[in-house]
Design a protein around this motif. Structure first.
Motif, mmCIF file in Angstrom:
data_model
loop_
_atom_site.group_PDB
_atom_site.id
_atom_site.type_symbol
_atom_site.label_atom_id
_atom_site.label_comp_id
_atom_site.label_asym_id
_atom_site.label_seq_id
_atom_site.Cartn_x
_atom_site.Cartn_y
_atom_site.Cartn_z
ATOM 1 N N VAL A 137 0.869 -1.178 0.000
ATOM 2 C CA VAL A 137 0.000 0.000 0.000
ATOM 3 C C VAL A 137 0.906 1.228 0.000
ATOM 4 N N VAL A 138 0.887 1.957 -1.107
ATOM 5 C CA VAL A 138 1.812 3.070 -1.305
ATOM 6 C C VAL A 138 1.012 4.350 -1.522
ATOM 7 N N LEU A 139 1.452 5.408 -0.871
ATOM 8 C CA LEU A 139 0.756 6.697 -0.957
ATOM 9 C C LEU A 139 1.711 7.734 -1.547
ATOM 10 N N GLY A 140 1.338 8.298 -2.690
ATOM 11 C CA GLY A 140 2.160 9.316 -3.339
ATOM 12 C C GLY A 140 1.593 10.705 -3.134
ATOM 13 N N PHE A 141 2.376 11.698 -3.515
ATOM 14 C CA PHE A 141 1.886 13.074 -3.477
ATOM 15 C C PHE A 141 1.048 13.346 -4.720
ATOM 16 N N GLN A 142 0.293 14.425 -4.698
ATOM 17 C CA GLN A 142 -0.618 14.731 -5.798
ATOM 18 C C GLN A 142 0.130 14.889 -7.121
ATOM 19 N N ASP A 143 -0.336 14.197 -8.136
ATOM 20 C CA ASP A 143 0.197 14.233 -9.495
ATOM 21 C C ASP A 143 1.564 13.568 -9.611
ATOM 22 N N ALA A 144 1.937 12.760 -8.624
ATOM 23 C CA ALA A 144 3.218 12.055 -8.691
ATOM 24 C C ALA A 144 3.284 11.147 -9.913
ATOM 25 N N CYS A 145 2.136 10.592 -10.313
ATOM 26 C CA CYS A 145 2.122 9.679 -11.453
ATOM 27 C C CYS A 145 2.569 10.375 -12.737
ATOM 28 N N ASN A 146 2.390 11.694 -12.826
ATOM 29 C CA ASN A 146 2.854 12.447 -13.991
ATOM 30 C C ASN A 146 4.237 13.053 -13.765
ATOM 31 N N TYR A 147 4.550 13.356 -12.532
ATOM 32 C CA TYR A 147 5.801 14.034 -12.205
ATOM 33 C C TYR A 147 6.998 13.100 -12.238
ATOM 34 N N LEU A 148 6.793 11.828 -11.943
ATOM 35 C CA LEU A 148 7.909 10.903 -11.757
ATOM 36 C C LEU A 148 8.212 10.044 -12.982
ATOM 37 N N GLY A 149 7.653 10.421 -14.116
ATOM 38 C CA GLY A 149 8.026 9.765 -15.362
ATOM 39 C C GLY A 149 7.072 8.679 -15.816
ATOM 40 N N PRO A 150 7.216 8.257 -17.077
ATOM 41 C CA PRO A 150 6.273 7.306 -17.675
ATOM 42 C C PRO A 150 6.279 5.919 -17.046
ATOM 43 N N GLU A 151 7.438 5.459 -16.603
ATOM 44 C CA GLU A 151 7.492 4.126 -15.988
ATOM 45 C C GLU A 151 6.696 4.100 -14.691
ATOM 46 N N ALA A 153 4.280 6.159 -13.995
ATOM 47 C CA ALA A 153 2.874 6.369 -14.362
ATOM 48 C C ALA A 153 2.210 5.038 -14.711
ATOM 49 N N ASP A 154 2.937 4.166 -15.411
ATOM 50 C CA ASP A 154 2.395 2.834 -15.735
ATOM 51 C C ASP A 154 2.146 2.038 -14.461
ATOM 52 N N TYR A 155 3.098 2.114 -13.520
ATOM 53 C CA TYR A 155 2.913 1.425 -12.243
ATOM 54 C C TYR A 155 1.663 1.957 -11.521
ATOM 55 N N ALA A 156 1.528 3.285 -11.470
ATOM 56 C CA ALA A 156 0.424 3.897 -10.735
ATOM 57 C C ALA A 156 -0.930 3.519 -11.332
ATOM 58 N N ARG A 157 -1.000 3.513 -12.650
ATOM 59 C CA ARG A 157 -2.272 3.180 -13.312
ATOM 60 C C ARG A 157 -2.658 1.719 -13.112
ATOM 61 N N GLY A 158 -1.662 0.861 -12.967
ATOM 62 C CA GLY A 158 -1.960 -0.564 -12.886
ATOM 63 C C GLY A 158 -1.961 -1.131 -11.486
ATOM 64 N N ASN A 159 -1.922 -0.277 -10.474
ATOM 65 C CA ASN A 159 -1.805 -0.758 -9.099
ATOM 66 C C ASN A 159 -2.928 -0.191 -8.242
ATOM 67 N N LEU A 161 -3.403 -0.640 -5.197
ATOM 68 C CA LEU A 161 -2.933 -0.335 -3.842
ATOM 69 C C LEU A 161 -2.226 1.020 -3.769
ATOM 70 N N TYR A 162 -2.108 1.671 -4.912
ATOM 71 C CA TYR A 162 -1.447 2.984 -4.952
ATOM 72 C C TYR A 162 -2.486 4.099 -5.027
ATOM 73 N N SER A 163 -2.242 5.176 -4.274
ATOM 74 C CA SER A 163 -3.124 6.339 -4.325
ATOM 75 C C SER A 163 -2.310 7.612 -4.086
ATOM 76 N N GLU A 164 -2.924 8.754 -4.322
ATOM 77 C CA GLU A 164 -2.246 10.038 -4.157
ATOM 78 C C GLU A 164 -3.129 10.995 -3.373
ATOM 79 N N LEU A 165 -2.492 11.928 -2.695
ATOM 80 C CA LEU A 165 -3.234 12.999 -2.036
ATOM 81 C C LEU A 165 -2.381 14.260 -2.004
ATOM 82 N N SER A 166 -3.025 15.388 -1.831
ATOM 83 C CA SER A 166 -2.334 16.671 -1.861
ATOM 84 C C SER A 166 -1.782 17.076 -0.497
ATOM 85 N N ASP A 167 -2.349 16.549 0.577
ATOM 86 C CA ASP A 167 -1.938 16.919 1.933
ATOM 87 C C ASP A 167 -0.763 16.047 2.362
#
Length: 265
Positions: A137-151, A153-159, A161-167
């Protein structure tokens, strides 16, 4: 005696012939556009922060005063294109020229971000590859899926257990309370919010003193200031070089790495 009307017209034509000249240079003041607060790099309410202080002192060393405009990220190129600001603080590689149609000039790097996978040391987790996040279970910052590169982003879209929040304060709280296995955060950002939470009621219910491990899974991303005129860019670079040579740059880093966080990691 010269005709005063002709002199006035000549002056107006001369001014009109140089549309790219920066209004900041003769007035010794510059307007800097920066993204919304990313503590401790940008502390909008205090008109300060690590990145803010470096930029301010570099301009000061170059004899230029600064006015900061804190804007949503999507507003930054619009403000630059409309000449509401003279320059922007951006990540190296951000194609401002393509977006705005204006010729731009990038400064030397001012600071660098490096995001980490942060986990509790007691969990004994190891992150050498992106695949090591799978099943956690992994929690990223807001828009990390776009900020951290295409690889990533593929992980984030297919997982699922992964989510993001701004706080990002909540990010820290959820890690220390055991509600997630790991969070993705920039090192100084994570330490800043842990330090701040210790003076809140959260510290009475969540143990914030647990050791953490920060895995540098992602590439470092340098920051710079991007200008519309080369002369102002050169002046900034000279000021930046001056504060590096004088030791002031290192003093600013130390201020945010030790005073703000008590030297802990």
């Amino acid at each position: 005696m010269p005709n005063p009307v002709r002199l006035l017209l000549f002056a107006l034509l001369l001014f009109a012939g140089f549309p790219t000249a920066s209004a900041a240079e003769p007035s010794e003041s510059v307007r800097v556009g920066m993204g919304f607060s990313i503590a401790p790099y940008v502390l909008r309410a205090e008109n300060s922060g690590l990145e803010v202080d470096i930029i301010r002192e570099a301009f000061k060393a170059a004899g230029v005063s600064v006015e900061f405009s804190f804007l949503p990220n999507l507003r930054l190129p619009i403000a630059f294109a409309g000449r509401d600001v003279d320059c922007l603080a951006l990540s190296v590689g951000y194609d401002l020229e393509k977006i705005t149609g204006r010729r731009v000039y990038g400064s030397k790097p001012t600071i660098a971000f490096r995001n980490h996978v942060v986990s509790l040391a007691s969990r004994h987790l190891r992150f050498d590859l992106l695949e090591d996040l799978n099943g956690l279970v992994v929690l990223g910052f807001q828009d990390a899926c776009n900020y951290l590169g295409p690889e990533f982003a593929d992980y984030a879209r297919g997982n699922d257990l992964y989510s993001e929040l701004s706080d990002q304060a909540l990010q820290v709280r959820m890690l220390f309370s055991g509600r997630v296995d790991a969070v993705i955060s920039e090192r100084r950002v994570f330490l800043y919010w842990r330090d701040r939470l210790e003076s809140t009621p959260v510290a009475r219910v969540v143990n914030l003193d647990q050791d953490v491990v920060m895995a540098p899974l992602f590439q470092e991303q340098a920051r710079q200031v991007v200008f519309g005129t080369p002369s102002l860019c050169r002046r900034f670079d000279q000021g930046l070089a001056a504060i590096r040579a004088s030791g002031l740059y290192d003093e600013i880093l130390k201020r945010y790495d030790t005073a703000e966080y008590g030297g802990r990691q």
